[in-house]
Design an enzyme around this catalytic site. Structure first.
Site, PDB file in Angstrom:
ATOM      1  N   LYS A  22      40.105   8.017 -28.407  1.00 39.46           N
ATOM      2  CA  LYS A  22      38.777   8.047 -27.769  1.00 39.46           C
ATOM      3  C   LYS A  22      38.750   7.231 -26.477  1.00 39.46           C
ATOM      4  CE  LYS A  22      35.395   5.144 -29.264  1.00 39.46           C
ATOM      5  NZ  LYS A  22      34.787   4.386 -28.148  1.00 39.46           N
ATOM      6  N   CYS A 116      24.846  -4.807 -26.505  1.00 36.88           N
ATOM      7  CA  CYS A 116      25.053  -3.969 -27.683  1.00 36.88           C
ATOM      8  C   CYS A 116      25.385  -4.876 -28.858  1.00 36.88           C
ATOM      9  CB  CYS A 116      26.138  -2.935 -27.448  1.00 36.88           C
ATOM     10  SG  CYS A 116      27.747  -3.650 -27.271  1.00 36.88           S
ATOM     11  N   ARG A 121      28.188  -8.082 -22.988  1.00 41.56           N
ATOM     12  CA  ARG A 121      29.046  -7.131 -22.267  1.00 41.56           C
ATOM     13  C   ARG A 121      28.598  -6.831 -20.832  1.00 41.56           C
ATOM     14  NH1 ARG A 121      30.981  -2.447 -26.240  1.00 41.56           N
ATOM     15  NH2 ARG A 121      32.716  -2.402 -24.800  1.00 41.56           N
ATOM     16  N   ASP A 304      39.173  -4.505 -31.550  1.00 43.29           N
ATOM     17  CA  ASP A 304      38.664  -3.322 -32.262  1.00 43.29           C
ATOM     18  C   ASP A 304      39.235  -3.187 -33.678  1.00 43.29           C
ATOM     19  OD1 ASP A 304      37.117  -2.733 -30.101  1.00 43.29           O
ATOM     20  OD2 ASP A 304      38.236  -0.965 -29.456  1.00 43.29           O
ATOM     21  N   ARG A 396      30.826   8.192 -33.933  1.00 41.46           N
ATOM     22  CA  ARG A 396      31.065   8.039 -32.496  1.00 41.46           C
ATOM     23  C   ARG A 396      32.559   7.982 -32.197  1.00 41.46           C
ATOM     24  NH1 ARG A 396      28.667   2.967 -30.085  1.00 41.46           N
ATOM     25  NH2 ARG A 396      29.992   3.821 -28.472  1.00 41.46           N
TER      26      ARG A 396
HETATM   27  C1  UD1 Z   1      37.034  -1.535 -23.996  1.00 46.26           C
HETATM   28  C2  UD1 Z   1      36.937  -0.645 -25.215  1.00 46.26           C
HETATM   29  C3  UD1 Z   1      36.441  -1.433 -26.413  1.00 46.26           C
HETATM   30  C4  UD1 Z   1      37.320  -2.649 -26.625  1.00 46.26           C
HETATM   31  C5  UD1 Z   1      37.436  -3.463 -25.351  1.00 46.26           C
HETATM   32  C6  UD1 Z   1      38.427  -4.617 -25.466  1.00 46.26           C
HETATM   33  C7  UD1 Z   1      36.393   1.518 -24.286  1.00 46.26           C
HETATM   34  C8  UD1 Z   1      35.389   2.607 -24.110  1.00 46.26           C
HETATM   35  N1  UD1 Z   1      35.992   0.431 -24.932  1.00 46.26           N
HETATM   36  O1  UD1 Z   1      35.719  -1.986 -23.709  1.00 46.26           O
HETATM   37  O2  UD1 Z   1      36.491  -0.578 -27.554  1.00 46.26           O
HETATM   38  O3  UD1 Z   1      36.737  -3.458 -27.637  1.00 46.26           O
HETATM   39  O4  UD1 Z   1      37.890  -2.629 -24.273  1.00 46.26           O
HETATM   40  O5  UD1 Z   1      39.693  -4.146 -25.788  1.00 46.26           O
HETATM   41  O6  UD1 Z   1      37.539   1.638 -23.885  1.00 46.26           O
HETATM   42  N2  UD1 Z   1      33.862  -8.429 -19.090  1.00 46.26           N
HETATM   43  C9  UD1 Z   1      33.131  -9.128 -18.146  1.00 46.26           C
HETATM   44  N3  UD1 Z   1      32.681  -8.441 -17.049  1.00 46.26           N
HETATM   45  C10 UD1 Z   1      32.942  -7.120 -16.858  1.00 46.26           C
HETATM   46  C11 UD1 Z   1      33.682  -6.419 -17.824  1.00 46.26           C
HETATM   47  C12 UD1 Z   1      34.133  -7.107 -18.936  1.00 46.26           C
HETATM   48  O7  UD1 Z   1      32.886 -10.317 -18.290  1.00 46.26           O
HETATM   49  O8  UD1 Z   1      32.504  -6.563 -15.838  1.00 46.26           O
HETATM   50  C13 UD1 Z   1      34.359  -9.146 -20.294  1.00 46.26           C
HETATM   51  C14 UD1 Z   1      33.788  -8.601 -21.597  1.00 46.26           C
HETATM   52  O9  UD1 Z   1      32.525  -9.159 -21.891  1.00 46.26           O
HETATM   53  C15 UD1 Z   1      34.855  -9.009 -22.590  1.00 46.26           C
HETATM   54  C16 UD1 Z   1      36.153  -8.876 -21.754  1.00 46.26           C
HETATM   55  O10 UD1 Z   1      35.748  -8.881 -20.391  1.00 46.26           O
HETATM   56  O11 UD1 Z   1      34.707 -10.350 -22.968  1.00 46.26           O
HETATM   57  C17 UD1 Z   1      36.946  -7.634 -22.036  1.00 46.26           C
HETATM   58  O12 UD1 Z   1      36.087  -6.514 -21.991  1.00 46.26           O
HETATM   59  P1  UD1 Z   1      36.587  -5.088 -21.481  1.00 46.26           P
HETATM   60  O13 UD1 Z   1      38.078  -5.034 -21.605  1.00 46.26           O
HETATM   61  O14 UD1 Z   1      35.996  -4.793 -20.162  1.00 46.26           O
HETATM   62  O15 UD1 Z   1      35.941  -4.123 -22.557  1.00 46.26           O
HETATM   63  P2  UD1 Z   1      35.406  -2.659 -22.313  1.00 46.26           P
HETATM   64  O16 UD1 Z   1      36.211  -1.979 -21.259  1.00 46.26           O
HETATM   65  O17 UD1 Z   1      33.920  -2.690 -22.179  1.00 46.26           O
END
Ligand code: UD1
Length: 417
Positions: A22, A116, A121, A304, A396
């Site tokens: 996914k 969420c 996030r 995850d 989902r």
């Molecule tokens: C993706 C996955 C999710 C997984 C996560 C971490 C998808 C659709 N979702 O989520 O299932 O749990 O990676 O492996 O692929 N952060 C910031 N600012 C930002 C973006 C992220 O501070 O702009 C922080 C987040 O709060 C978190 C960390 O960075 O603490 C990692 O998050 P991130 O790798 O971005 O997760 P997602 O891409 O949202």
């Protein structure tokens, strides 16, 4: 709303097949916006999140067909640049259209994602990266507005390793003028898969599998066909389900190289794992050893799989510590597992899990996608009946999880309550 009725204390055995990933497919669907024409994705499961992304891409002007495990995305007529609140609030991954829309249309308007169940996030890294590439970005009335007549290459250092920000920036930078360097880029297999897809489309990205990526912008990309990688989180969920049981289970169509840390941790717990090709056979011990985990960016332990591994540790012979450093608030499942007579206490982002001899079936509520998978595993292991409500979360990200687990001997029925 659907719910699962699970009759527990079942032994699982046999073979279980893993579907496409996914978290690789969602950004790849968005990447299809970059090249006018028809791209074909193979090994695409039937998931609500993918339907939500299809809905969004259709609003933007793409034509999408999903037959069996093949998805065709025709983005010839892409001309709208708005991702509305109704869809972004359903699925945060909608933010993945930001980079491709900016690169293709020079404009994007994406509803600002809210918090969420697993935490606040933020998306600040996505927005800063688009600005570094020359976009004018502002957030107004709950929408991110971004504009750039021509994106330009830049050197970007991510303060935090982020899967989403890395992928979104890649998708914008491939059509930017000049060279972009991404430092502290995420190295998750899903990022590699997007890189493979973009390079197949004609992008020039090097450094795959490292934290430093170099993107040489190109003028055009072309539609392509590619098979999607197996879902390492689904595979991991099945391995943990099997570790809670006492017969051998073989997880097929997976990529063991993406599961190294989980395989190590399951061995530490006393399980025997045999890896051959794209299959892993697992046999659990009589009693599991306690194992500590800390979630970290890849190749560290995936956040995850934190909830599912916690379920496993509730039945270990001793105490284990589970720390989530990626999403420090991702512990909504703790209270639900304690309803099943687990013994878990939480101190900030560290859970102390004291193993108990058995879990006891009860009514529980799913709070997010992976937590719901964890509750299903706990229900299969528990004595008596467990009812898991709000299972729309699980649909989902898992394709017919109950059908797959029932083939292994689980007793699960879906009810519309
Ligand atoms: C993706 C996955 C999710 C997984 C996560 C971490 C998808 C659709 N979702 O989520 O299932 O749990 O990676 O492996 O692929 N952060 C910031 N600012 C930002 C973006 C992220 O501070 O702009 C922080 C987040 O709060 C978190 C960390 O960075 O603490 C990692 O998050 P991130 O790798 O971005 O997760 P997602 O891409 O949202």
């Amino acid at each position: 709303m659907d719910r699962f009725i699970i009759v527990g204390n079942r032994n699982l055995s046999g073979e279980i097949l893993v579907s496409g990933a996914k978290n690789a497919i969602l950004p790849i669907m968005a990447a299809c916006l970059l090249a006018p024409g028809k791209s074909v994705l193979k090994n695409v499961p039937n998931l609500i999140d993918l339907k939500t992304m299809s809905h969004l891409l259709r609003i933007i002007g793409a034509r999408i067909e999903h037959n069996g495990d093949t998805m065709t995305i025709d983005s010839t007529d892409v001309c709208y640049f708005e991702a509305p609140y109704e869809l972004v609030s359903k699925m945060r991954a909608s933010i993945y259209v930001l980079g491709p829309l900016l690169a293709r249309l020079g404009e994007a308007r994406v509803s600002f994602p809210g918090g969420c169940a697993i935490g606040t996030r933020p998306v600040d890294l996505h927005l800063q990266a688009m600005e570094s590439l020359g976009a004018i970005v502002n957030v107004e009335h709950g929408y991110i507005n971004a504009q750039a007549s021509q994106l330009a290459g830049a050197e970007i250092h991510f303060a935090i390793s982020s899967v989403g920000a890395t992928i979104n920036t890649l998708m914008a930078a491939v059509l930017a003028k000049g060279v972009t360097i991404l430092n502290n880029a995420a190295m998750e297999p899903e990022v590699d898969s997007v890189i493979d897809f973009l390079n197949k489309m004609g992008a020039r990205i090097s450094g795959k599998g490292t934290t430093s990526l170099r993107i040489e912008g190109v003028e055009h990309l072309f539609p392509v066909e590619m098979s999607m990688i197996p879902d390492r989180i689904e595979a991991g969920t099945f391995l943990i389900a099997a570790a809670l049981s006492h017969e051998p289970v073989t997880v097929t169509n997976c990529e063991p190289a993406h599961l190294t840390i989980l395989i190590d941790k399951l061995r530490e717990a006393g399980c025997q794992l045999d890896v051959y090709g794209s299959s892993i056979t697992i046999q659990a011990p009589e009693l599991l050893n306690p194992v500590n985990i800390i979630t970290l960016p890849y190749p560290g332990f995936p956040t995850d799989l934190q909830a599912q591994f916690m379920v496993l540790m509730t039945l270990a012979k001793g105490v284990s510590l589970i720390e989530d450093t990626i999403f420090p608030d991702r512990y909504m499942h703790v209270a639900e597992l304690n309803r099943l007579q687990a013994n878990i206490s939480l101190n900030r982002n560290i859970a102390t899990v004291k193993g108990v001899p058995k879990l006891s079936g009860a009514e529980v509520m799913a709070t997010d996608l992976r937590a719901s998978a964890a509750l299903v595993l706990a229900g299969i292991a528990a004595e008596g009946q467990t009812i898991v409500s709000r299972i729309y979360h699980i649909d989902r990200g898992y394709d017919r999880i109950e059908t797959k687990l029932m083939k292994l001997g689980a007793k699960i029925s879906r009810e519309n309550a």
